[in-house]
Design a protein around this motif. Structure first.
Motif, mmCIF file in Angstrom:
data_model
loop_
_atom_site.group_PDB
_atom_site.id
_atom_site.type_symbol
_atom_site.label_atom_id
_atom_site.label_comp_id
_atom_site.label_asym_id
_atom_site.label_seq_id
_atom_site.Cartn_x
_atom_site.Cartn_y
_atom_site.Cartn_z
ATOM 1 N N PHE A 1 7.935 20.510 22.792
ATOM 2 C CA PHE A 1 6.509 20.625 22.495
ATOM 3 C C PHE A 1 5.716 20.707 23.809
ATOM 4 C CE2 PHE A 1 2.642 18.137 20.671
ATOM 5 C CZ PHE A 1 1.966 19.312 20.425
ATOM 6 N N SER B 1 8.123 26.873 20.822
ATOM 7 C CA SER B 1 7.763 26.808 19.411
ATOM 8 C C SER B 1 9.039 26.755 18.569
ATOM 9 C CB SER B 1 6.915 28.020 19.046
ATOM 10 O OG SER B 1 6.466 27.900 17.722
ATOM 11 N N LEU C 1 7.877 22.611 14.745
ATOM 12 C CA LEU C 1 6.490 22.977 15.047
ATOM 13 C C LEU C 1 6.032 24.154 14.202
ATOM 14 C CD1 LEU C 1 5.952 22.734 18.917
ATOM 15 C CD2 LEU C 1 4.830 21.402 17.104
ATOM 16 N N MET D 1 2.967 23.996 11.675
ATOM 17 C CA MET D 1 1.886 24.969 11.833
ATOM 18 C C MET D 1 1.550 25.642 10.494
ATOM 19 S SD MET D 1 0.484 26.552 14.693
ATOM 20 C CE MET D 1 1.648 27.168 15.899
ATOM 21 N N ASP E 1 -6.811 22.231 12.036
ATOM 22 C CA ASP E 1 -5.731 21.536 12.736
ATOM 23 C C ASP E 1 -4.763 22.532 13.357
ATOM 24 O OD1 ASP E 1 -5.982 18.695 12.657
ATOM 25 O OD2 ASP E 1 -5.791 18.817 10.465
ATOM 26 N N ARG E 2 -4.547 23.613 12.629
ATOM 27 C CA ARG E 2 -3.601 24.623 13.117
ATOM 28 C C ARG E 2 -4.101 25.215 14.436
ATOM 29 N NH1 ARG E 2 -2.630 27.410 8.603
ATOM 30 N NH2 ARG E 2 -4.082 29.100 8.981
ATOM 31 N N LEU F 1 -3.530 22.836 17.193
ATOM 32 C CA LEU F 1 -2.111 22.806 17.579
ATOM 33 C C LEU F 1 -1.744 24.026 18.430
ATOM 34 C CD1 LEU F 1 0.733 21.660 17.537
ATOM 35 C CD2 LEU F 1 1.037 22.574 15.221
ATOM 36 N N GLU G 1 -2.574 23.475 21.866
ATOM 37 C CA GLU G 1 -1.628 22.575 22.542
ATOM 38 C C GLU G 1 -0.344 23.315 22.918
ATOM 39 O OE1 GLU G 1 -1.216 19.027 20.065
ATOM 40 O OE2 GLU G 1 -3.376 19.094 19.701
ATOM 41 N N GLY H 1 -0.708 18.232 24.663
ATOM 42 C CA GLY H 1 -0.063 18.019 23.368
ATOM 43 C C GLY H 1 -0.300 16.608 22.860
ATOM 44 N N ARG I 1 0.788 14.702 16.111
ATOM 45 C CA ARG I 1 1.621 15.746 15.497
ATOM 46 C C ARG I 1 2.807 15.136 14.740
ATOM 47 N NH1 ARG I 1 -2.585 18.618 15.155
ATOM 48 N NH2 ARG I 1 -3.487 19.152 17.177
ATOM 49 N N GLN J 1 1.502 13.941 11.497
ATOM 50 C CA GLN J 1 1.318 15.085 10.592
ATOM 51 C C GLN J 1 2.665 15.604 10.096
ATOM 52 O OE1 GLN J 1 -1.048 17.538 13.221
ATOM 53 N NE2 GLN J 1 -2.960 16.933 12.192
#
Lengths: 335, 335
Positions: A237, A242, A246, A250, A257-258, A261, A264, A271, A276, A279
């Protein structure tokens, strides 16, 4: 949470003489390097790793449990040296100071020497590959090495990008990890004189196991036990990789929020690992990623279905079981 | 001072069809790389270099001047790809932005991708080497590559050190340069079906020519024409490489000047290029270094003495002549 210490090594006590033969063989290889770089080569030919690739060579070439034939040990050494060379180069690029609790080659000898040392290890792996009676091992290993590098390049180019699709992710891990797993299985089976159809199925097993293993590894980067896996969590991260956890998070996050992210992952914002992780728990990311691991394991096992009587089948299936156990041992609650 | 433009390429106009065949072959190789990295591989498989190593393969395997056999072209491609891979890695380590007037791979794709790209080029060179009927080419090339890396590592470790002896210097250039020259000659002769004694002598020729060439190159770093050699003079000095011109100067300087030069080589004081060039002129360093080049050229020629009738002998001797001319064309007055 204390997790049971299930490792490939612990389950495969039967491989002890094989691994001992491999250690002896690898130690001897140091002599092949020019005197000036022997101590550096010796440092890199570290015998403390998990040795999953050599294990695949041994298991795929299993006959009756005797001490393995010299050719099988040599093939195991070839794949391990290729893997060690990639680690030496990976650690330069990641700026990593420690691996398995000791200084990386990049840290100990400087990045310049480490680039060249990785090259020398690659070269020696291919030199060993050229010692087989035919060019087949050289052919397979050199192609495989190129694919591993290609996978790493693609991963590097996509770092910090939020446009990494599931397809991209599978392609990257197929190249960077599954390819060498595949070749390890191929070589073990091939050098033990197995029939071509069997060799091909065992290679397919290796490929799916490799994909499963890499997804597991990416999952462990979020849900592992730092002490047990021996590295800091969240490094993927933090470095903008990715990976599947993650990607799934996403997809499930609400728009705002997306976007946060994405910032980040792109490195425009620091990050927020704790958030995260919370979530990931909320959106049940762990279960989905684990399902992908299990799916690849199932595909690996299916490749061996036509061969229930072959000696390696039961052993390779045990490997699948180990990986399932390891996934189960991750802390699905997160953090 | 304007020097005549004597190049390997200009003298060996007879190699045009060979070099064209090599270009075609190398361009085709781009297709072998994974689609995602093809454009990067294409960028690195640069056809603008001097191609000395392929020329050695072609000349050592010379029969009647016809278009070269496919195997010879492939061997030429193998040694060139190994060389290109080392350049890609060298440029990362030197932090070089330009090579042959265009951005280095490190500059264009970033150092991380460049490490991996160099690895992919190495791998593909070995993959081509594995396409010969026996493992011999793979065997020779992988060992040679390891030696080249070892030479570069030793050079790196000795950077900024004033304790580099003549013996160290010869050892480094024997590994980093002469080895691949040697293998190029070996492969050309071997693949053309020459007798073992001849192959061995041609390989010895290549080794001495390689040493001569590297000493010339190190001399050109002080006495070359920047525009003609296409790089800034004094880069070896600036990076703390103790090459033969500096070693000889060091031996001849009076104590106090020697200590000051040591400080510059170690990087504790900025290098005084102009002063050192003046001193090189004063202590006649050029002539001594040039004598070493000529001595190695003579040794190369002696290796071919027993074979006056063999087709490659006259051509390889011409190469020696080209190198002598190039040494003569350097600006012995300095600066």
């Amino acid at each position: 949470m204390v997790t049971p210490k299930v490792t490939f090594g612990a389950v495969f006590a039967g491989l002890k003489p094989h691994m001992a033969a491999l250690d002896d063989f690898l130690r001897l290889q140091v002599e092949a390097f020019e005197p000036e770089i022997r101590s550096m080569a010796d440092y890199c030919i570290d015998t403390s790793g998990k040795r999953i690739r050599p294990a695949l060579v041994f298991l795929s070439g299993w006959s009756d449990g005797d001490v393995p034939a010299g050719e099988i040990v040599k093939a195991a050494a070839v794949v391990e040296l290729v893997h060690l060379a990639t680690l030496v180069h990976d650690d330069i690029m990641d700026g990593a100071d420690l691996r398995r609790n000791r200084a990386t080659a990049a840290r100990k000898f400087g990045p310049t020497a480490a680039v060249l040392l990785g090259d020398a290890l690659f070269s020696h792996a291919l030199h060993l590959a050229a010692q087989f009676p035919t060019t087949e091992v050289c052919h397979m290993v050199s192609e495989s090495t190129r694919k591993v590098c290609a996978g790493e390049i693609v991963q590097t180019m996509r770092r910090g990008s939020m446009h990494v699709t599931r397809e991209d992710y599978w392609r990257i891990i197929d190249l960077k990890t599954a390819e060498l797993f595949r070749v390890s299985c191929f070589l073990g089976a091939r050098l033990s004189g197995a029939a071509p159809a069997y060799v091909s199925d065992v290679a397919r097993f290796g490929r799916h196991l490799g994909i499963a293993y890499q997804i597991y590894d990416d999952l462990a980067d979020f849900f592992g036990d730092e002490q047990r896996i021996g590295k800091t969590l969240g490094t993927d991260f933090a470095s903008g990789k990715s990976t599947l956890p993650l990607q799934i998070l996403m997809e499930r996050l609400p728009e705002s929020d997306r976007l946060a992210l994405v910032e980040e992952i792109c490195g425009r914002q620091p990050g927020q690992m704790r958030l995260r992780m919370e979530q990931m728990a909320e959106y049940e990311v762990f279960a989905s990623v684990a399902a992908s691991v299990h799916d690849e394991i199932a595909q690996a096992e299916r490749a061996l279905h036509p061969w229930p009587e072959e000696a390696p089948t039961a052993l390779l299936s045990q490997l699948c079981e180990v990986l399932r156990t390891q996934v189960g041992a991750l802390n699905s609650a997160g953090g």
